[in-house]
Scaffold this motif. Structure first.
Motif, short mmCIF file in Angstrom:
data_model
loop_
_atom_site.label_atom_id
_atom_site.label_comp_id
_atom_site.label_asym_id
_atom_site.label_seq_id
_atom_site.Cartn_x
_atom_site.Cartn_y
_atom_site.Cartn_z
N LYS A 117 0.85 -1.18 0.00
CA LYS A 117 0.00 0.00 0.00
C LYS A 117 0.89 1.24 0.00
O LYS A 117 1.84 1.33 0.76
N ALA A 118 0.57 2.14 -0.88
CA ALA A 118 1.41 3.33 -1.03
C ALA A 118 1.45 4.12 0.27
O ALA A 118 0.41 4.41 0.87
N ASP A 119 2.66 4.47 0.68
CA ASP A 119 2.85 5.31 1.86
C ASP A 119 3.36 6.66 1.37
O ASP A 119 4.56 6.88 1.23
N PHE A 120 2.41 7.54 1.07
CA PHE A 120 2.76 8.81 0.44
C PHE A 120 3.65 9.66 1.34
O PHE A 120 4.61 10.28 0.88
N ASP A 121 3.34 9.69 2.63
CA ASP A 121 4.14 10.50 3.55
C ASP A 121 5.58 10.01 3.61
O ASP A 121 6.52 10.80 3.66
N SER A 122 5.73 8.69 3.63
CA SER A 122 7.07 8.11 3.70
C SER A 122 7.89 8.48 2.47
O SER A 122 9.05 8.90 2.58
N LEU A 179 10.68 18.80 -8.29
CA LEU A 179 9.37 18.76 -7.64
C LEU A 179 8.87 20.17 -7.30
O LEU A 179 7.66 20.44 -7.38
N ASP A 180 9.78 21.06 -6.93
CA ASP A 180 9.38 22.45 -6.68
C ASP A 180 8.85 23.09 -7.96
O ASP A 180 7.90 23.89 -7.92
N ASP A 181 9.47 22.75 -9.08
CA ASP A 181 9.01 23.30 -10.35
C ASP A 181 7.63 22.74 -10.70
O ASP A 181 6.77 23.46 -11.22
N ALA A 182 7.42 21.45 -10.40
CA ALA A 182 6.10 20.86 -10.64
C ALA A 182 5.04 21.56 -9.79
O ALA A 182 3.92 21.84 -10.26
N LYS A 183 5.40 21.88 -8.56
CA LYS A 183 4.46 22.58 -7.67
C LYS A 183 4.17 23.99 -8.20
O LYS A 183 3.03 24.45 -8.16
N ARG A 184 5.20 24.64 -8.70
CA ARG A 184 5.03 26.00 -9.23
C ARG A 184 4.05 26.00 -10.41
O ARG A 184 3.15 26.84 -10.49
N ILE A 185 4.23 25.03 -11.31
CA ILE A 185 3.34 24.92 -12.47
C ILE A 185 1.91 24.60 -12.01
O ILE A 185 0.93 25.18 -12.51
N LYS A 197 0.15 14.12 -3.71
CA LYS A 197 -0.82 13.79 -2.66
C LYS A 197 -0.58 14.64 -1.42
O LYS A 197 -1.52 15.21 -0.85
N VAL A 198 0.67 14.71 -0.98
CA VAL A 198 0.98 15.44 0.25
C VAL A 198 0.79 16.94 0.05
O VAL A 198 0.30 17.65 0.94
N GLU A 199 1.18 17.44 -1.13
CA GLU A 199 1.06 18.87 -1.41
C GLU A 199 -0.35 19.26 -1.87
O GLU A 199 -0.60 20.41 -2.22
N LYS A 200 -1.26 18.24 -1.89
CA LYS A 200 -2.66 18.46 -2.29
C LYS A 200 -2.78 19.03 -3.70
O LYS A 200 -3.53 19.98 -3.96
N ILE A 201 -2.00 18.44 -4.59
CA ILE A 201 -2.06 18.79 -6.01
C ILE A 201 -2.85 17.71 -6.74
O ILE A 201 -2.56 16.52 -6.59
N ALA A 202 -3.85 18.10 -7.47
CA ALA A 202 -4.68 17.13 -8.20
C ALA A 202 -3.89 16.57 -9.38
O ALA A 202 -3.52 17.30 -10.30
N TYR A 203 -3.61 15.28 -9.30
CA TYR A 203 -2.88 14.62 -10.39
C TYR A 203 -3.25 13.15 -10.41
O TYR A 203 -3.06 12.43 -9.44
N ASN A 204 -3.78 12.72 -11.52
CA ASN A 204 -4.15 11.31 -11.69
C ASN A 204 -3.44 10.76 -12.92
O ASN A 204 -3.75 11.16 -14.05
N LEU A 205 -2.51 9.87 -12.65
CA LEU A 205 -1.73 9.29 -13.74
C LEU A 205 -2.63 8.43 -14.62
O LEU A 205 -3.42 7.63 -14.12
N ASN A 206 -2.50 8.59 -15.91
CA ASN A 206 -3.28 7.80 -16.86
C ASN A 206 -2.92 6.32 -16.70
O ASN A 206 -1.77 5.94 -16.89
N PRO A 207 -3.88 5.47 -16.34
CA PRO A 207 -3.57 4.05 -16.10
C PRO A 207 -2.93 3.36 -17.30
O PRO A 207 -2.15 2.44 -17.14
N THR A 208 -3.24 3.82 -18.50
CA THR A 208 -2.68 3.16 -19.68
C THR A 208 -1.19 3.40 -19.80
O THR A 208 -0.50 2.72 -20.54
N GLN A 209 -0.70 4.39 -19.04
CA GLN A 209 0.73 4.71 -19.12
C GLN A 209 1.55 3.95 -18.09
O GLN A 209 2.76 4.06 -18.07
#
Length: 535
Positions: A129-134, A239-245, A284-296
């Protein structure tokens, strides 16, 4: 005896341990443990009981038929409750890796046994199970070791417009400096430190960085700490750049945008799946909406090179689009030869693929040395590369290039390097000019500067020597001119007009023990630096 010997001795029972030597060794280990702890407040009585049972335990475990009964009993005893728990926990038909590990810990069983029973019951083992905080803490938040120390060194790197030690040490445009062995990096640091010989802030900063490099690259452990620091800095930057965008898009990251950052993280991790998980955890932790396309998520046409570049191999490509290295590498171990994906860390035979990285970095260094016509140094680098990656076609190709260059140029380059070492800069300058006439593309700015400074400095001292009349001043300036450029024209002729007084009172003292003659004399009364030669 009610106790089960396999469980009591904590031996594997499925399949059961049958090696008598292993069994006897474990019995002896347990005997010592029970004996030492026989007075334990809680379990002392229990351990004394086991000590009394030792003769019976030995008898049973020496009998193959009795051992078989014991292993079957152990299976029934353990699996009855284990199967019950697995059926409850795996009612959905699947349990995760972390649940398996917890069961194994609680029941003091190996993970493999739990997995085996789950498989027998038709229960699939899913991913943890994904441990996002870890993941967030591990790859983004938590500072690595010595981060503050390395951050502090940035002030000393700034005057040279460099971001890290590798760029600072790079003598030219050599790629993959971070893959070089420690001895090469410390050698670069020592050589560079010699150039910071002025009494100014720039030299002071340069020396401090060089000394820090020597400490950082003194061994592989120290180097690893620095590499982890740099990787952490790069991850944070990505990751900071991803957050900025995402912030500009209302805390949302599209699949196309996510792919950009996954690609950048993959270049660091050399593992696309890990790159995806880290980006997902960060979002998840930064509360950014992002859902990876399952086909990828699974793409058999994607291969990651050792350089970190992501390659689409649907067109049948076998080499990396970025660096040109093979995407499938045959293990260099002569007893193995298994073909592996280029981005693995260790082959099944134990060969470390990081050795290939070192070989490629040395390959680049050798190629750089060949361009500088420094064939001796290139040969040393190639020998090291061949040691790290035996049988490499790339190393073989550059070896052929080296031999071809040596044949074309002959001894001119070797003689030039030798002249520079001996401070015969006039001779070196002539050799340099000869090389440039034959190879107009050859240019080495550092060497040109070294020769120019040495000759100009020698000229200034020689001019002073010619302008003064005092013998002491003439000799002193001639010596300084010679120290800077040993073959500066006119220096020897001028100083030879003022030969020093001969030494006097030569004495010879025979030493019978060592069978040698010890010579001594009264030094010359002339001023200046005087060298004595015994011929």
């Amino acid at each position: 005896m009610n106790e089960n010997c396999y469980l009591l001795l904590e031996l594997d029972f499925d399949p059961p341990v049958e090696d008598q030597n292993v069994i006897d060794q474990r019995i002896e280990e347990k005997r010592k443990f029970w004996s030492i702890n026989s007075n334990d407040f809680k379990r002392g009585a229990e351990y004394k009981k086991y000590l009394d049972m030792l003769p019976e335990i030995k008898r049973i475990m020496c009998d193959p038929l009795e051992r078989k009964k014991q292993s079957e009993t152990a299976c029934n005893h353990v699996y009855t409750q284990l199967d019950k728990d697995l059926n409850i926990l795996g009612r959905s038909g699947e349990i995760t890796e972390d649940v398996v590990e917890k069961i194994a810990t609680v029941k003091k069983l190996s993970v493999d046994i739990v997995k085996k029973r789950a498989s027998a019951l038709g229960i699939k083992i899913g991913k943890k199970k994904a441990d996002f905080d870890s993941d967030y803490n591990k790859y983004y938040k938590n500072k690595p070791a010595k981060a503050d120390v390395f951050d502090g060194m940035k002030n000393f790197l700034n005057p040279f417009n460099k971001d890290n030690f590798y760029d600072f040490l790079n003598p030219g445009t050599i790629p993959n400096m971070d893959k070089l062995p420690c001895d090469k990096l410390t050698q670069f640091a020592k050589e560079k430190k010699e150039k910071f010989n002025k009494n100014d802030s720039n030299s002071s900063s340069g020396k401090k960085v060089c000394e820090a490099c020597e400490l950082t690259f003194k061994d592989e452990n120290s180097k690893t700490i620095y590499d982890e620091y740099l990787a952490w800095c790069k991850r944070r930057s990505i990751l900071d750049d991803a957050k900025r965008i995402a912030q500009m898009a209302g805390l949302e990251l599209s699949n196309a945008q996510g792919d950009i950052y996954i690609g950048q993280l993959t270049e660091l991790f050399k593992d696309r799946e890990l790159a995806k998980n880290v980006l997902i955890a960060f979002c998840k932790v930064e509360k950014i909406a992002y859902n990876l396309n399952p086909t990828q998520r699974n793409n058999e046409n994607i291969k990651v090179c050792r350089c970190g570049h992501i390659n689409d191999v649907s067109d049948g490509r076998a080499v990396c689009q970025n660096c040109g290295n093979e995407l499938i590498i045959k293990c260099p171990n002569p007893t193995c030869g298994v073909e592996n994906d280029a981005n693995i860390k260790v082959c099944k035979c134990g060969f470390k693929f990081e050795n290939i990285d070192k070989a490629l970095a040395l390959y680049d260094l050798a190629e750089y040395s060949i361009k500088k016509l420094d064939f001796e140094v290139a040969n040393v680098h190639l020998k090291d590369a061949e040691r790290y990656w035996p049988g490499s076609s790339k190393v073989k190709a550059i070896r052929e290039q080296l031999e071809e260059s040596k044949q074309r140029i002959g001894d001119i380059a070797v003689n030039m390097r030798k002249a520079v070492k001996e401070k015969l800069y006039y001779e070196a300058k002539e050799q340099y000019a000869t090389l440039q006439r034959s190879f107009p593309e050859f240019k080495e700015a550092d060497l040109e500067e070294e020769m120019s400074i040495a000759i100009e400095t020698a000229k200034s001292y020689y001019d002073i020597a010619r302008s003064v009349s005092n013998e002491t001043d003439i000799i002193e300036n001639c010596v300084k001119a010679h120290e800077n450029c040993c073959d500066y024209p006119g220096v020897r002729e001028l100083i030879s007009k003022y030969p020093p007084q001969m030494p006097t009172n030569l004495r010879i003292l025979p030493d019978g023990k060592t069978k040698t003659n010890i010579l001594s004399w009264d030094e010359s009364t002339s001023d200046g630096a005087i060298y004595y030669y015994i011929v």
